[in-house]
Design a protein around this motif. Structure first.
Motif, PDB file in Angstrom:
ATOM      1  N   UNK A 125       8.234   4.793  -9.467  1.00 15.05           N
ATOM      2  CA  UNK A 125       9.457   5.566  -9.247  1.00 15.05           C
ATOM      3  C   UNK A 125       9.358   6.408  -7.983  1.00 15.05           C
ATOM      4  N   UNK A 126       8.221   6.293  -7.289  1.00 12.38           N
ATOM      5  CA  UNK A 126       7.815   7.218  -6.249  1.00 12.38           C
ATOM      6  C   UNK A 126       7.865   6.510  -4.899  1.00 12.38           C
TER       7      UNK A 126
ATOM      8  N   UNK B 287       4.719   5.326  -3.078  1.00 10.85           N
ATOM      9  CA  UNK B 287       3.798   4.395  -3.747  1.00 10.85           C
ATOM     10  C   UNK B 287       3.930   2.976  -3.223  1.00 10.85           C
ATOM     11  N   UNK B 288       2.825   2.271  -3.119  1.00  8.34           N
ATOM     12  CA  UNK B 288       2.854   0.861  -2.736  1.00  8.34           C
ATOM     13  C   UNK B 288       3.663   0.038  -3.739  1.00  8.34           C
ATOM     14  N   UNK B 289       3.806   0.531  -4.954  1.00  8.64           N
ATOM     15  CA  UNK B 289       4.514  -0.231  -5.997  1.00  8.64           C
ATOM     16  C   UNK B 289       6.005   0.058  -6.030  1.00  8.64           C
ATOM     17  N   UNK B 290       6.476   0.942  -5.163  1.00 10.92           N
ATOM     18  CA  UNK B 290       7.879   1.378  -5.205  1.00 10.92           C
ATOM     19  C   UNK B 290       8.860   0.221  -5.073  1.00 10.92           C
ATOM     20  N   UNK B 291       8.583  -0.727  -4.194  1.00 15.22           N
ATOM     21  CA  UNK B 291       9.523  -1.834  -3.971  1.00 15.22           C
ATOM     22  C   UNK B 291       9.213  -3.051  -4.821  1.00 15.22           C
ATOM     23  N   UNK B 292       8.434  -2.849  -5.870  1.00 17.22           N
ATOM     24  CA  UNK B 292       8.157  -3.948  -6.775  1.00 17.22           C
ATOM     25  C   UNK B 292       6.871  -4.685  -6.434  1.00 17.22           C
TER      26      UNK B 292
ATOM     27  N   UNK C 244       4.087  -0.447 -12.389  1.00 16.46           N
ATOM     28  CA  UNK C 244       3.200  -0.348 -11.233  1.00 16.46           C
ATOM     29  C   UNK C 244       2.719   1.060 -10.962  1.00 16.46           C
ATOM     30  N   UNK C 245       1.520   1.379 -11.379  1.00 15.83           N
ATOM     31  CA  UNK C 245       0.985   2.728 -11.191  1.00 15.83           C
ATOM     32  C   UNK C 245      -0.522   2.697 -11.012  1.00 15.83           C
TER      33      UNK C 245
ATOM     34  N   UNK D 201       3.881  17.140  -6.055  1.00 22.15           N
ATOM     35  CA  UNK D 201       2.515  17.696  -6.198  1.00 22.15           C
ATOM     36  C   UNK D 201       1.609  16.835  -7.070  1.00 22.15           C
ATOM     37  N   UNK D 202       1.295  15.676  -6.595  1.00 17.75           N
ATOM     38  CA  UNK D 202       0.520  14.734  -7.404  1.00 17.75           C
ATOM     39  C   UNK D 202      -0.904  14.548  -6.898  1.00 17.75           C
ATOM     40  N   UNK D 203      -1.402  15.510  -6.196  1.00 23.38           N
ATOM     41  CA  UNK D 203      -2.824  15.506  -5.812  1.00 23.38           C
ATOM     42  C   UNK D 203      -3.540  16.517  -6.707  1.00 23.38           C
TER      43      UNK D 203
END
Length: 198
Positions: free
Chosen positions: A53-54, A57-62, A99-100, A182-184
Motif C-alpha cells: 500500500x506504500x 515499496x518495490x511491491x507497490x505496483x504489483x 507484497x511486504x 515513520x516505518x524505520x
DNA sequence: AGCGGGATTTTCT
DNA sequence: GAAAATCCCGCTT
C-alpha cells in the motif's frame, strides 16, 4: 493452535503487517554459514517496513520478476540489487499474496568479525552499519533471493526473550516518496545504527 | 560534521 | 531512458 513441521512457531509473528513486524525483528540474530563452514552472526539493530500500500515499496505496483518473492510466504529472504553495485536483504513478511518485507538496515556483529573485515575492507562500525554493508559483510547476494530463513546457510534466529533496549521510530532513509511515513525502527543506544536522529 | 558528486547496472516504462 | 530502499571519497566549515 497446533503447528506442523513446516511452520516453526518462532516465525509465527512474521505473518503480521510489515510495520508491526519490523520492530519485532530488532534483537533477532542473522546467522550465515560460509562455504568453508565458518559462521557469522549479527544482532539486528535497525529495520524498515515496506508493504504494497506504500508508494516507496518495490511491491507497490504489483508483482514483477524482481519482486515476486515479496508476494510469497513469510520467513524467506528478498534480496535486491541497487545503484549498480549493492545488494540489500529483507525478511518477507505478511500473508502469502500480499507484497511486504522488512529491510535489514544494520546489525551488530557477534561472531566472525575478522571474516567480515576481509569482504568489507573496513573495520569497526563500517562493517555492518547500513543495508548494503550488511550484505557484503555476510556475503549475501542474489543467489539467496527466496532463501528460506529456517535453513542454512542463512538463518534468522528469534530469541526466546527480547532485550529491553529502547526502540526509536523514524521516517525511512533514502527514499523519494512517502518520506514522512515513520516505518524505520532502531535501537536508540546502538552504535551500529546507520544514522542517528540527533 | 556535513554536504555534494560519482560509481555502475538492473529493472521497468 | 531514467531511476534506484547505497556507499565512499573529497572538500568545506
Amino acid at each position: 493452535m497446533v503447528h506442523n513441521k513446516k511452520t516453526h512457531p518462532s516465525f509465527d509473528f512474521l505473518s503480521d503487517t510489515a510495520s508491526t513486524v519490523a520492530p519485532l525483528l530488532l534483537g533477532c540474530i542473522l546467522e550465515r554459514t560460509l562455504e568453508d563452514g565458518s559462521v557469522l552472526r549479527g544482532r539486528i539493530v535497525e529495520t524498515e517496513a515496506y508493504d504494497q500500500t506504500d508508494t516507496a515499496s518495490h511491491s507497490y505496483k504489483g508483482s514483477t520478476p524482481r519482486t515476486e518473492i515479496m508476494f510469497g510466504s513469510a520467513g524467506h529472504l528478498y534480496v535486491y540489487f541497487t545503484y549498480g553495485m549493492h545488494y540489500c536483504c529483507n525478511v518477507v513478511v505478511g500473508p502469502p499474496g500480499y507484497g511486504a518485507a522488512v529491510l535489514i538496515r544494520a546489525v551488530e556483529p557477534l561472531e566472525g568479525e575478522d571474516s567480515m573485515k576481509l569482504r568489507r575492507s573496513r573495520h569497526g562500525l563500517n562493517l555492518t552499519n547500513g543495508p548494503a554493508k550488511v550484505c557484503q559483510a555476510f556475503a549475501i547476494d542474489k543467489r539467496f533471493n527466496g532463501h528460506n530463513l529456517h535453513t542454512p546457510p542463512i538463518r534468522l534466529i528469534v530469541p526466546e526473550k527480547r532485550g529491553d533496549s529502547t526502540i526509536v521510530q523514524s521516517p525511512r532513509i533514502g527514499i523519494s516518496t512517502a518520506k514522512n511515513t515513520p516505518w524505520r525502527f532502531y535501537y536508540q543506544d546502538n552504535k551500529y545504527v546507520s544514522k542517528n536522529n540527533s
